[in-house]
Design a protein around this motif. Sequence first.
Motif, PDB file in Angstrom:
ATOM      1  N   UNK A 169       0.859  -1.175   0.000  1.00  0.00           N
ATOM      2  CA  UNK A 169       0.000   0.000   0.000  1.00  0.00           C
ATOM      3  C   UNK A 169       0.899   1.229   0.000  1.00  0.00           C
ATOM      4  N   UNK A 170       0.549   2.238  -0.782  1.00  0.00           N
ATOM      5  CA  UNK A 170       1.376   3.428  -0.869  1.00  0.00           C
ATOM      6  C   UNK A 170       1.302   4.260   0.400  1.00  0.00           C
ATOM      7  N   UNK A 171       2.360   4.987   0.730  1.00  0.00           N
ATOM      8  CA  UNK A 171       2.352   5.830   1.935  1.00  0.00           C
ATOM      9  C   UNK A 171       1.209   6.842   1.930  1.00  0.00           C
ATOM     10  N   UNK A 172       0.933   7.431   0.769  1.00  0.00           N
ATOM     11  CA  UNK A 172      -0.164   8.395   0.679  1.00  0.00           C
ATOM     12  C   UNK A 172      -1.515   7.742   0.917  1.00  0.00           C
ATOM     13  N   UNK A 173      -1.690   6.535   0.363  1.00  0.00           N
ATOM     14  CA  UNK A 173      -2.940   5.799   0.575  1.00  0.00           C
ATOM     15  C   UNK A 173      -3.113   5.446   2.047  1.00  0.00           C
ATOM     16  N   UNK A 174      -2.015   5.074   2.684  1.00  0.00           N
ATOM     17  CA  UNK A 174      -2.075   4.733   4.108  1.00  0.00           C
ATOM     18  C   UNK A 174      -2.498   5.950   4.924  1.00  0.00           C
ATOM     19  N   UNK A 175      -1.901   7.088   4.638  1.00  0.00           N
ATOM     20  CA  UNK A 175      -2.232   8.303   5.381  1.00  0.00           C
ATOM     21  C   UNK A 175      -3.699   8.689   5.188  1.00  0.00           C
ATOM     22  N   UNK A 176      -4.169   8.598   3.947  1.00  0.00           N
ATOM     23  CA  UNK A 176      -5.562   8.958   3.661  1.00  0.00           C
ATOM     24  C   UNK A 176      -6.531   8.022   4.379  1.00  0.00           C
ATOM     25  N   UNK A 177      -6.200   6.753   4.413  1.00  0.00           N
ATOM     26  CA  UNK A 177      -7.085   5.788   5.067  1.00  0.00           C
ATOM     27  C   UNK A 177      -7.051   5.930   6.584  1.00  0.00           C
TER      28      UNK A 177
END
Length: 209
Positions: A169-177
């Motif tokens: 999972x991308x770092x940006x996706x992790x932060x958004x989730x």
Amino acid sequence: SRDGVVDLLDATFFAHQSPDVNRARLVDSVVEELAEMEMLDDGDGNGRKDRLTATELGSAVSRQYVTPVTGARLVEGVQTAARMADENVTELTALEIICDTPDMHGTYLGNRERAAMYRFASTHAAEFTTDLGAAENFEEWLCAVKLARIFADWTAGESVEAIVENYRIGPGDLEARLERVEWLLGAADAIADVVNADLPVFREVRDRL
């Protein structure tokens, strides 16, 4: 009133774009669905069928800015968790409930992950509100379990780098989730209060994010 809602729709861009849609029938359908979810009092029971009033649950769902479908899913999950043995209601229980909602953006499940995630779900089956054999969409539910596992690792102190590598999972996706997790945990906690479910687990997990 229903007529008032129809009049409001008539003045929207939706009405301009969809002149052939029977808006009165559309409103009736939505009212019926919200009434079934116990989020709207359509006045049918007290002889005032033209008067629409949000129920306590409907008001709570609206205040949390979640969709009615997510609200209904949270109610179902909260009520199921409230019936579970106390020792089985864990961090994973709370995370599975919120991750299995439309307002939590889903994730994908790679072929190499599927077997491992199934084993994880089987091992922790007692902590989940959905039985493995009863999931309406098993693949979708398994993706929710994957997200729950990711967030459980995060609260346990796992680094971003490790989570990115382990779950692709991308770092940006992790932060958004993670932002969505915090929001939905708060919504679930508020809904638990409305349905009189004593489940502090939502607050506890939120505090550990």
